[in-house]
Design a protein around this motif. Structure first.
Motif, PDB file in Angstrom:
ATOM      1  N   ASN A  72      -1.889 -76.552-172.607  1.00 13.42           N
ATOM      2  CA  ASN A  72      -0.934 -77.372-171.845  1.00 13.42           C
ATOM      3  C   ASN A  72      -1.633 -78.173-170.769  1.00 13.42           C
ATOM      4  O   ASN A  72      -1.284 -79.333-170.530  1.00 13.42           O
ATOM      5  CB  ASN A  72       0.185 -76.513-171.270  1.00 13.42           C
ATOM      6  CG  ASN A  72       1.128 -75.998-172.329  1.00 13.42           C
ATOM      7  OD1 ASN A  72       1.328 -76.645-173.349  1.00 13.42           O
ATOM      8  ND2 ASN A  72       1.697 -74.834-172.098  1.00 13.42           N
ATOM      9  N   ASP A  73      -2.618 -77.574-170.114  1.00 16.70           N
ATOM     10  CA  ASP A  73      -3.386 -78.298-169.089  1.00 16.70           C
ATOM     11  C   ASP A  73      -4.137 -79.468-169.723  1.00 16.70           C
ATOM     12  O   ASP A  73      -4.174 -80.568-169.174  1.00 16.70           O
ATOM     13  CB  ASP A  73      -4.373 -77.368-168.381  1.00 16.70           C
ATOM     14  CG  ASP A  73      -3.689 -76.386-167.452  1.00 16.70           C
ATOM     15  OD1 ASP A  73      -2.489 -76.586-167.137  1.00 16.70           O
ATOM     16  OD2 ASP A  73      -4.348 -75.417-167.057  1.00 16.70           O
ATOM     17  N   LEU A  74      -4.749 -79.219-170.858  1.00 18.79           N
ATOM     18  CA  LEU A  74      -5.497 -80.280-171.557  1.00 18.79           C
ATOM     19  C   LEU A  74      -4.569 -81.405-171.990  1.00 18.79           C
ATOM     20  O   LEU A  74      -4.919 -82.575-171.922  1.00 18.79           O
ATOM     21  CB  LEU A  74      -6.229 -79.714-172.766  1.00 18.79           C
ATOM     22  CG  LEU A  74      -7.408 -78.790-172.452  1.00 18.79           C
ATOM     23  CD1 LEU A  74      -7.891 -78.099-173.721  1.00 18.79           C
ATOM     24  CD2 LEU A  74      -8.524 -79.559-171.793  1.00 18.79           C
ATOM     25  N   MET A  75      -3.367 -81.047-172.433  1.00 17.48           N
ATOM     26  CA  MET A  75      -2.423 -82.047-172.898  1.00 17.48           C
ATOM     27  C   MET A  75      -1.874 -82.894-171.740  1.00 17.48           C
ATOM     28  O   MET A  75      -1.499 -84.029-171.939  1.00 17.48           O
ATOM     29  CB  MET A  75      -1.249 -81.386-173.647  1.00 17.48           C
ATOM     30  CG  MET A  75      -1.634 -80.796-174.974  1.00 17.48           C
ATOM     31  SD  MET A  75      -2.365 -81.985-176.093  1.00 17.48           S
ATOM     32  CE  MET A  75      -0.965 -83.006-176.447  1.00 17.48           C
ATOM     33  N   SER A  76      -1.822 -82.322-170.560  1.00 18.36           N
ATOM     34  CA  SER A  76      -1.268 -83.057-169.426  1.00 18.36           C
ATOM     35  C   SER A  76      -2.294 -83.946-168.733  1.00 18.36           C
ATOM     36  O   SER A  76      -1.936 -84.734-167.882  1.00 18.36           O
ATOM     37  CB  SER A  76      -0.638 -82.093-168.428  1.00 18.36           C
ATOM     38  OG  SER A  76      -1.634 -81.262-167.855  1.00 18.36           O
ATOM     39  N   ASP A  77      -3.560 -83.795-169.088  1.00 20.29           N
ATOM     40  CA  ASP A  77      -4.602 -84.660-168.498  1.00 20.29           C
ATOM     41  C   ASP A  77      -4.519 -86.063-168.994  1.00 20.29           C
ATOM     42  O   ASP A  77      -4.159 -86.415-170.033  1.00 20.29           O
ATOM     43  CB  ASP A  77      -6.007 -84.089-168.794  1.00 20.29           C
ATOM     44  CG  ASP A  77      -6.306 -82.893-167.897  1.00 20.29           C
ATOM     45  OD1 ASP A  77      -5.576 -82.698-166.917  1.00 20.29           O
ATOM     46  OD2 ASP A  77      -7.280 -82.176-168.197  1.00 20.29           O
TER      47      ASP A  77
END
Length: 77
Positions: A72-77
């Protein structure tokens, strides 16, 4: 480019039970597609696919808490 490397490093945990669930789902779907299920049993098989899918999702979430956060963190970058 930096995120791509992190995505490549991301690994989800799949237990033996989860693996078996996936195989069962695939087999049941294939039986349905190939019309190898009696008409009277189609609803039962479809329900079993749903139950297995829901169970898989639940197990996946339980066994991949940190991995899902990272994803999720990677997708929100």
């Amino acid at each position: 480019m930096k995120n791509l490397n992190k995505f490549e490093d991301l690994r989800f945990n799949i237990t033996e039970d989860m693996n078996n669930m996936i195989i069962e789902i695939i087999i049941l779907r294939q039986l349905l597609r190939e019309n190898k299920v009696k008409k009277k049993d189609i609803k039962v098989v479809e329900k079993e696919i749903k139950v297995l899918t829901d169970l898989f999702v639940s197990e996946f979430r339980k066994n991949n808490v940190e991995e899902r956060k990272l994803y999720n963190d990677l997708m929100s970058d």
